[in-house]
Design an enzyme around this catalytic site. Structure first.
Site, PDB file in Angstrom:
ATOM      1  N   LYS A  40       0.719  -1.060  -0.046  1.00 48.60           N
ATOM      2  CA  LYS A  40       0.155   0.010   0.063  1.00 48.60           C
ATOM      3  C   LYS A  40       0.832   1.208   0.167  1.00 48.60           C
ATOM      4  O   LYS A  40       2.023   1.114   0.192  1.00 48.60           O
ATOM      5  CB  LYS A  40      -0.855   0.125   1.037  1.00 48.60           C
ATOM      6  CG  LYS A  40      -0.224  -0.070   2.584  1.00 48.60           C
ATOM      7  CD  LYS A  40      -1.037  -0.456   3.703  1.00 48.60           C
ATOM      8  CE  LYS A  40      -0.274  -0.384   4.913  1.00 48.60           C
ATOM      9  NZ  LYS A  40      -1.294  -1.097   6.048  1.00 48.60           N
ATOM     10  N   ARG A 140     -10.359  -0.389  14.986  1.00 49.21           N
ATOM     11  CA  ARG A 140     -10.471   0.508  13.488  1.00 49.21           C
ATOM     12  C   ARG A 140     -11.611   0.307  12.811  1.00 49.21           C
ATOM     13  O   ARG A 140     -12.512   0.741  12.658  1.00 49.21           O
ATOM     14  CB  ARG A 140      -8.954   0.470  12.907  1.00 49.21           C
ATOM     15  CG  ARG A 140      -8.909   1.191  11.508  1.00 49.21           C
ATOM     16  CD  ARG A 140      -7.312   1.319  11.280  1.00 49.21           C
ATOM     17  NE  ARG A 140      -6.745  -0.032  10.839  1.00 49.21           N
ATOM     18  CZ  ARG A 140      -5.654  -0.180  10.190  1.00 49.21           C
ATOM     19  NH1 ARG A 140      -4.758   0.841  10.344  1.00 49.21           N
ATOM     20  NH2 ARG A 140      -5.188  -1.566   9.840  1.00 49.21           N
ATOM     21  N   HIS A 171      -6.270  -7.790  13.083  1.00 50.67           N
ATOM     22  CA  HIS A 171      -5.005  -6.662  13.116  1.00 50.67           C
ATOM     23  C   HIS A 171      -4.564  -6.374  14.474  1.00 50.67           C
ATOM     24  O   HIS A 171      -5.338  -5.971  15.510  1.00 50.67           O
ATOM     25  CB  HIS A 171      -5.276  -5.536  12.149  1.00 50.67           C
ATOM     26  CG  HIS A 171      -4.126  -4.686  11.979  1.00 50.67           C
ATOM     27  ND1 HIS A 171      -2.916  -5.175  11.330  1.00 50.67           N
ATOM     28  CD2 HIS A 171      -3.826  -3.323  11.990  1.00 50.67           C
ATOM     29  CE1 HIS A 171      -1.870  -4.261  11.182  1.00 50.67           C
ATOM     30  NE2 HIS A 171      -2.600  -2.911  11.670  1.00 50.67           N
ATOM     31  N   ARG A 224       0.557 -11.031   6.242  1.00 47.93           N
ATOM     32  CA  ARG A 224       0.667  -9.557   5.782  1.00 47.93           C
ATOM     33  C   ARG A 224       2.080  -8.759   6.031  1.00 47.93           C
ATOM     34  O   ARG A 224       2.091  -8.379   7.369  1.00 47.93           O
ATOM     35  CB  ARG A 224      -0.536  -8.916   6.305  1.00 47.93           C
ATOM     36  CG  ARG A 224      -1.899  -9.574   6.264  1.00 47.93           C
ATOM     37  CD  ARG A 224      -3.168  -8.831   6.420  1.00 47.93           C
ATOM     38  NE  ARG A 224      -3.054  -8.061   7.779  1.00 47.93           N
ATOM     39  CZ  ARG A 224      -3.713  -8.344   8.856  1.00 47.93           C
ATOM     40  NH1 ARG A 224      -4.176  -9.759   8.722  1.00 47.93           N
ATOM     41  NH2 ARG A 224      -3.560  -7.854   9.927  1.00 47.93           N
ATOM     42  N   TYR A 269      14.266  31.710   5.184  1.00 47.67           N
ATOM     43  CA  TYR A 269      13.277  32.406   5.653  1.00 47.67           C
ATOM     44  C   TYR A 269      13.378  32.614   7.119  1.00 47.67           C
ATOM     45  O   TYR A 269      13.516  31.897   7.892  1.00 47.67           O
ATOM     46  CB  TYR A 269      12.034  31.394   5.422  1.00 47.67           C
ATOM     47  CG  TYR A 269      11.527  31.163   3.686  1.00 47.67           C
ATOM     48  CD1 TYR A 269      11.132  32.642   3.208  1.00 47.67           C
ATOM     49  CD2 TYR A 269      11.621  30.202   3.143  1.00 47.67           C
ATOM     50  CE1 TYR A 269      10.953  32.530   1.733  1.00 47.67           C
ATOM     51  CE2 TYR A 269      11.275  30.223   1.648  1.00 47.67           C
ATOM     52  CZ  TYR A 269      10.885  31.344   1.074  1.00 47.67           C
ATOM     53  OH  TYR A 269      10.559  31.324  -0.186  1.00 47.67           O
ATOM     54  N   CYS A 315      13.228  25.054   3.091  1.00 49.03           N
ATOM     55  CA  CYS A 315      12.228  25.662   2.184  1.00 49.03           C
ATOM     56  C   CYS A 315      11.317  24.780   1.439  1.00 49.03           C
ATOM     57  O   CYS A 315      11.654  23.556   1.586  1.00 49.03           O
ATOM     58  CB  CYS A 315      13.040  26.674   1.002  1.00 49.03           C
ATOM     59  SG  CYS A 315      14.295  27.615   1.950  1.00 49.03           S
ATOM     60  N   ASP A 317      11.530  23.869  -1.733  1.00 43.35           N
ATOM     61  CA  ASP A 317      12.265  23.186  -2.782  1.00 43.35           C
ATOM     62  C   ASP A 317      13.757  23.085  -2.590  1.00 43.35           C
ATOM     63  O   ASP A 317      14.501  22.478  -3.348  1.00 43.35           O
ATOM     64  CB  ASP A 317      12.181  23.638  -3.975  1.00 43.35           C
ATOM     65  CG  ASP A 317      10.725  24.136  -4.343  1.00 43.35           C
ATOM     66  OD1 ASP A 317       9.801  23.277  -4.350  1.00 43.35           O
ATOM     67  OD2 ASP A 317      10.555  25.291  -4.259  1.00 43.35           O
TER      68      ASP A 317
HETATM   69  C1  LIG Z   1      -0.776  -1.699   6.966  1.00 42.36           C
HETATM   70  C2  LIG Z   1      -0.952  -3.031   7.264  1.00 42.36           C
HETATM   71  C3  LIG Z   1      -0.363  -4.294   7.620  1.00 42.36           C
HETATM   72  C4  LIG Z   1       1.312  -4.091   7.388  1.00 42.36           C
HETATM   73  O1  LIG Z   1       1.916  -3.756   8.543  1.00 42.36           O
HETATM   74  P1  LIG Z   1       3.317  -3.706   8.645  1.00 42.36           P
HETATM   75  O2  LIG Z   1       3.527  -3.098  10.111  1.00 42.36           O
HETATM   76  O3  LIG Z   1       3.863  -2.726   7.856  1.00 42.36           O
HETATM   77  O4  LIG Z   1       3.842  -4.858   8.461  1.00 42.36           O
HETATM   78  C5  LIG Z   1      -0.996  -5.422   7.736  1.00 42.36           C
HETATM   79  N1  LIG Z   1      -2.310  -5.275   8.302  1.00 42.36           N
HETATM   80  C6  LIG Z   1      -3.019  -4.214   7.960  1.00 42.36           C
HETATM   81  C7  LIG Z   1      -4.441  -4.566   8.285  1.00 42.36           C
HETATM   82  C8  LIG Z   1      -2.409  -3.272   7.545  1.00 42.36           C
HETATM   83  O5  LIG Z   1      -3.243  -2.227   7.582  1.00 42.36           O
END
Ligand SMILES: *Cc1c(COP(=O)(O)O)cnc(C)c1O
Length: 378
Positions: A40, A140, A171, A224, A269, A315, A317
């Protein structure tokens, strides 16, 4: 933003490092567990499609993304493996997901009912694959009550023309911490939630990088794997990784302007920096528009192996650095990476900016072109 190839500021992505990180984790996993690479947010700033290809070569058998658009980019790039969208996707786009064989996350029963309605009668579509999210303490998205999860699974199974019950997952909120109290509560809750399912789907998963690295017994049949594939320790500096992770990202630029300033001269600046004496000042073409935060004022960059602090404000850039000598225009500047004996890590940058390396990596704007170093899949 317009990717600026003609400016000498760029990211260098070490594909071998990504390959090695994924391959190492794949080797640690039981044969029965699959590794889904989390790509992602443009692969955490490393570049979605090239990273997905390296991960696939290194043994990833699927991908996780945050949005349906990210999944479609992978499909357009001929990535044919399973893809799961981890966030909540608009019901109105369910048909797009189904037609591209992209799996979606279900977080409540209203969504399911609406999706069933949207897809009803579209008989030339393949069924939409779904993963039910169980909220066991992340707070979440997902089902918090076992009974609700059970009803959702039953609904999915009741609509075999429309849906495939492909997965269930949770998660963890604290898998990267040493205190296991909350983690163990979530684990117990997930077990309770799994127990009520009328049947087990193909994928049951709970492990992000932190869980997979430090609680390998929870790999279930899919992990994941995100931040660690980029070579970054999910805990920052709190818990050592069980094997050396290889950081994949470096950020380079070069000096475009050099001058001597004298006591009393000011820089940037707000004229917040005043030279205390005669010194060498260099200007580098990167700024907060590239993701080099304004807060990075005072942080060092490496030139000829020496640390040169940013003076004055960052800045949009450009930044100015104080140099120990007259380094010539065109000298290589390392903002993240190694130069000689010294190295600036994303972790060091994050610590300086009082954030986490995830945010620094994702924040690097696509105005920065990415150069990919080749990899060898031995
Ligand atoms: C982003 C995400 C992950 C990956 O997490 P890491 O800490 O980068 O390994 C796994 N599961 C879910 C649901 C996430 O949103």
């Amino acid at each position: 933003m317009q990717t600026s190839y003609l400016r000498p500021t760029y990211l260098e992505i070490d594909q071998q490092a990504i390959y090695d990180n994924v391959h190492h984790e794949r080797e640690r996993l039981p044969q029965s567990s699959q590794l889904f690479a989390v790509v992602k947010a443009d692969a955490y700033g490393h570049g979605l499609v090239p990273v997905a290809r390296v991960c696939r070569a290194a043994g990833a058998s699927g991908f996780c993304v945050a949005t349906l658009d990210e999944a479609l980019v992978l499909r357009e790039a001929q990535i044919v493996e399973p893809i799961l969208v981890l966030g909540v996707t608009s019901v109105t786009t369910a048909a797009i997901a189904a037609s591209q064989h992209i799996s979606l996350t279900v977080a409540d029963r209203d969504w399911l009912a609406a999706a069933a309605q949207t897809l009803a009668g579209k008989n030339n579509l393949p069924p939409l694959a779904l993963h039910l999210a169980a909220d066991t303490g992340m707070g979440r998205i997902g089902f918090t009550e076992p009974a609700e999860l059970q009803k959702a699974a039953a609904f999915v199974l009741d609509h075999p023309e429309t849906f495939v019950f492909e997965g269930v997952f949770t998660h963890f909120a604290t898998a990267d911490q040493t205190d296991l109290t909350h983690f163990q509560q979530q684990q117990a809750k997930f077990k309770q939630m799994l127990a009520v399912l009328p049947e087990k789907p193909r994928y049951i998963h709970c492990a992000n990088s932190a869980t997979s690295l430090w609680h390998a017994e929870l790999a279930m049949n899919m992990i994941r794997f995100g931040i660690a594939l980029y070579g970054l320790n999910p805990s920052g500096t709190v818990i050592p990784a069980p094997y050396p992770l290889k950081p994949a990202l470096a950020l380079y630029s070069e000096l475009v302007f050099v001058k001597e300033i004298h006591a009393g001269d000011t820089v940037g600046y707000g004229a917040t920096y005043t030279a205390p004496a005669t010194e060498w000042l260099g200007t580098i073409p990167i700024g907060y528009a590239d993701g080099w935060l304004r807060r990075m004022s005072g942080m060092a960059v490496l030139i000829e192996g020496q640390r040169c602090p940013i003076v004055g404000r960052v800045c949009m850039d450009q930044i100015m650095v104080k140099m120990p000598a007259k380094f010539p225009v065109g000298s290589k500047v390392t903002l993240i990476g190694r130069d000689g004996a010294d190295e600036i890590t994303i972790q060091e940058v994050a610590t300086y900016a009082q954030t986490i390396h995830y945010e620094i990596a994702c924040g690097l704007d696509n105005r920065l072109p990415r150069h990919y170093l080749p990899f060898d899949p031995d």
